[in-house]
Design a protein around this motif. Structure first.
Motif, mmCIF file in Angstrom:
data_model
loop_
_atom_site.group_PDB
_atom_site.id
_atom_site.type_symbol
_atom_site.label_atom_id
_atom_site.label_comp_id
_atom_site.label_asym_id
_atom_site.label_seq_id
_atom_site.Cartn_x
_atom_site.Cartn_y
_atom_site.Cartn_z
ATOM 1 N N LYS A 170 0.818 -1.214 0.000
ATOM 2 C CA LYS A 170 0.000 0.000 0.000
ATOM 3 C C LYS A 170 0.852 1.264 0.000
ATOM 4 C CE LYS A 170 -4.150 -1.911 2.088
ATOM 5 N NZ LYS A 170 -4.993 -1.990 3.288
ATOM 6 N N LYS A 171 2.002 1.213 0.636
ATOM 7 C CA LYS A 171 2.925 2.351 0.686
ATOM 8 C C LYS A 171 3.830 2.408 -0.543
ATOM 9 C CE LYS A 171 1.956 4.070 4.776
ATOM 10 N NZ LYS A 171 1.520 5.447 4.971
ATOM 11 N N LYS A 172 3.668 1.410 -1.456
ATOM 12 C CA LYS A 172 4.473 1.294 -2.667
ATOM 13 C C LYS A 172 5.965 1.158 -2.360
ATOM 14 C CE LYS A 172 1.118 3.362 -5.746
ATOM 15 N NZ LYS A 172 0.426 2.142 -6.007
ATOM 16 N N LEU A 173 6.255 0.469 -1.259
ATOM 17 C CA LEU A 173 7.639 0.211 -0.862
ATOM 18 C C LEU A 173 8.146 -1.125 -1.394
ATOM 19 C CD1 LEU A 173 7.384 1.343 2.869
ATOM 20 C CD2 LEU A 173 8.483 2.573 0.973
ATOM 21 N N ALA A 174 7.231 -2.088 -1.554
ATOM 22 C CA ALA A 174 7.615 -3.427 -1.987
ATOM 23 C C ALA A 174 6.388 -4.168 -2.492
ATOM 24 C CB ALA A 174 8.237 -4.194 -0.826
ATOM 25 N N LEU A 175 6.648 -5.177 -3.311
ATOM 26 C CA LEU A 175 5.601 -6.087 -3.761
ATOM 27 C C LEU A 175 6.139 -7.500 -3.533
ATOM 28 C CD1 LEU A 175 2.834 -6.469 -5.067
ATOM 29 C CD2 LEU A 175 3.991 -6.469 -7.289
ATOM 30 N N VAL A 176 5.726 -8.083 -2.417
ATOM 31 C CA VAL A 176 6.208 -9.397 -2.003
ATOM 32 C C VAL A 176 4.998 -10.268 -1.695
ATOM 33 C CG1 VAL A 176 7.574 -10.661 -0.286
ATOM 34 C CG2 VAL A 176 8.330 -8.396 -1.055
ATOM 35 N N GLN A 177 5.031 -11.505 -2.202
ATOM 36 C CA GLN A 177 3.893 -12.398 -2.004
ATOM 37 C C GLN A 177 4.321 -13.721 -1.401
ATOM 38 O OE1 GLN A 177 1.899 -12.719 -5.821
ATOM 39 N NE2 GLN A 177 0.428 -11.198 -5.120
ATOM 40 N N LYS A 178 3.400 -14.314 -0.660
ATOM 41 C CA LYS A 178 3.564 -15.655 -0.110
ATOM 42 C C LYS A 178 3.435 -16.647 -1.248
ATOM 43 C CE LYS A 178 3.126 -18.912 3.230
ATOM 44 N NZ LYS A 178 4.037 -19.900 2.745
ATOM 45 N N ILE A 179 4.344 -17.605 -1.282
ATOM 46 C CA ILE A 179 4.297 -18.660 -2.291
ATOM 47 C C ILE A 179 3.607 -19.872 -1.667
ATOM 48 C CG2 ILE A 179 5.670 -20.190 -3.765
ATOM 49 C CD1 ILE A 179 5.895 -17.185 -4.469
ATOM 50 N N PRO A 180 2.441 -20.257 -2.174
ATOM 51 C CA PRO A 180 1.755 -21.420 -1.590
ATOM 52 C C PRO A 180 2.495 -22.712 -1.921
ATOM 53 C CG PRO A 180 0.556 -20.620 -3.504
ATOM 54 C CD PRO A 180 1.706 -19.663 -3.278
ATOM 55 N N THR A 181 2.479 -23.632 -0.982
ATOM 56 C CA THR A 181 3.064 -24.953 -1.206
ATOM 57 C C THR A 181 1.969 -25.865 -1.717
ATOM 58 O OG1 THR A 181 4.591 -24.580 0.618
ATOM 59 C CG2 THR A 181 4.311 -26.854 -0.128
ATOM 60 N N PRO A 182 2.140 -26.399 -2.933
ATOM 61 C CA PRO A 182 1.095 -27.260 -3.487
ATOM 62 C C PRO A 182 0.976 -28.575 -2.710
ATOM 63 C CG PRO A 182 2.866 -26.878 -5.089
ATOM 64 C CD PRO A 182 3.259 -26.212 -3.823
ATOM 65 N N ILE A 183 -0.263 -28.912 -2.330
ATOM 66 C CA ILE A 183 -0.510 -30.154 -1.591
ATOM 67 C C ILE A 183 -1.608 -30.957 -2.270
ATOM 68 C CG2 ILE A 183 0.209 -29.238 0.662
ATOM 69 C CD1 ILE A 183 -2.812 -29.017 1.355
ATOM 70 N N THR A 184 -1.588 -32.247 -2.020
ATOM 71 C CA THR A 184 -2.654 -33.138 -2.472
ATOM 72 C C THR A 184 -3.368 -33.658 -1.230
ATOM 73 O OG1 THR A 184 -1.373 -33.805 -4.413
ATOM 74 C CG2 THR A 184 -3.172 -35.271 -3.729
ATOM 75 N N PRO A 185 -4.623 -33.266 -1.018
ATOM 76 C CA PRO A 185 -5.371 -33.737 0.148
ATOM 77 C C PRO A 185 -5.574 -35.248 0.106
ATOM 78 C CG PRO A 185 -6.453 -31.855 -0.874
ATOM 79 C CD PRO A 185 -5.379 -32.307 -1.810
ATOM 80 N N VAL A 186 -5.465 -35.874 1.281
ATOM 81 C CA VAL A 186 -5.683 -37.312 1.415
ATOM 82 C C VAL A 186 -6.885 -37.575 2.314
ATOM 83 C CG1 VAL A 186 -4.675 -39.486 2.234
ATOM 84 C CG2 VAL A 186 -3.244 -37.806 1.055
ATOM 85 N N GLU A 187 -6.981 -36.801 3.412
ATOM 86 C CA GLU A 187 -8.112 -36.941 4.331
ATOM 87 C C GLU A 187 -8.746 -35.583 4.544
ATOM 88 O OE1 GLU A 187 -6.890 -38.829 7.974
ATOM 89 O OE2 GLU A 187 -6.009 -40.524 6.900
ATOM 90 N N PHE A 188 -10.064 -35.599 4.651
ATOM 91 C CA PHE A 188 -10.830 -34.364 4.777
ATOM 92 C C PHE A 188 -11.883 -34.577 5.858
ATOM 93 C CE2 PHE A 188 -14.248 -31.461 3.439
ATOM 94 C CZ PHE A 188 -13.525 -30.286 3.259
ATOM 95 N N ASP A 189 -11.977 -33.650 6.804
ATOM 96 C CA ASP A 189 -12.997 -33.713 7.860
ATOM 97 C C ASP A 189 -14.193 -32.895 7.379
ATOM 98 O OD1 ASP A 189 -14.631 -33.377 10.085
ATOM 99 O OD2 ASP A 189 -12.952 -33.168 11.476
ATOM 100 N N SER A 190 -15.259 -33.581 6.979
ATOM 101 C CA SER A 190 -16.414 -32.885 6.413
ATOM 102 C C SER A 190 -17.146 -32.031 7.437
ATOM 103 C CB SER A 190 -17.378 -33.885 5.768
ATOM 104 O OG SER A 190 -17.798 -34.835 6.719
#
Length: 176
Positions: free
Chosen positions: A27-47
């Motif tokens: 917002k201050k135009k000082l930097a443009l830095v982003q979080k890099i997501p780690t790709p995952i493959t879900p195996v179990e999911f709690d509905s």
């Protein structure tokens, strides 16, 4: 293949602080830095909670963040340590190699380490990380101690930046 579970939440507070800082810098135009997501493959999911409870990392991640600060390419990883001894096993070989190659291409690589027992944030320039890793080849323990760190690189919140890593970056660039 690595498995993701509740351990994946370690560092989430630090990442939230960094994400807020990155938004402030943007917002201050000082930097443009982003979080890099780690790709995952879900195996179990709690509905019932609609949450992934077990997954596999699809590939090794590089670093947590990448971007540009006033025409300077940067990449860094966020680490948390709950003692005064930081284990270098927390830095994976593929992460170290990526940071090394990033530096060789003219970018700036670093770590942001939260020493949670002290509530202290530290900007570790790549050259310091390299020193600690190189000395293990001479038989030194695969860690470094809090009291070995350069006082100039401890970070303070300032003017809306919760993790004001631009201060560390400035010192880093001036020391090159």
């Amino acid at each position: 293949m690595s498995t993701w579970n509740s351990r994946g939440l370690r560092g989430s507070t630090l990442e939230e602080l960094i994400n807020n800082t990155n938004e402030f810098y943007r917002k201050k135009k000082l930097a443009l830095v982003q979080k890099i997501p780690t790709p995952i493959t879900p195996v179990e999911f709690d509905s019932s909670t609609k949450r992934i409870t077990k997954a596999f990392f699809e590939k090794d991640s590089t670093v947590d963040y990448i971007g540009v600060v006033q025409e300077v390419p940067v990449c860094f990883d966020a680490k948390e340590c709950n003692s005064d001894t930081f284990s270098l096993q927390n830095i994976h070989e593929h992460q170290y190699n990526f940071m090394k190659e990033f530096e060789e291409q003219g970018g700036v690589s670093f770590l942001i380490i939260l020493f949670s027992v002290r509530n202290d944030l530290y900007y570790m320039p790549f050259k310091e990380l390299k020193y600690f890793i190189e000395r293990t080849k001479e038989g030194h323990a695969k860690n470094f101690k809090y009291n070995e760190l350069n006082d100039d690189y401890f970070l303070k919140s300032e003017g809306g930046a919760l993790v004001h890593y631009l201060k560390g970056l400035e010192i880093d660039l001036n020391s090159r």
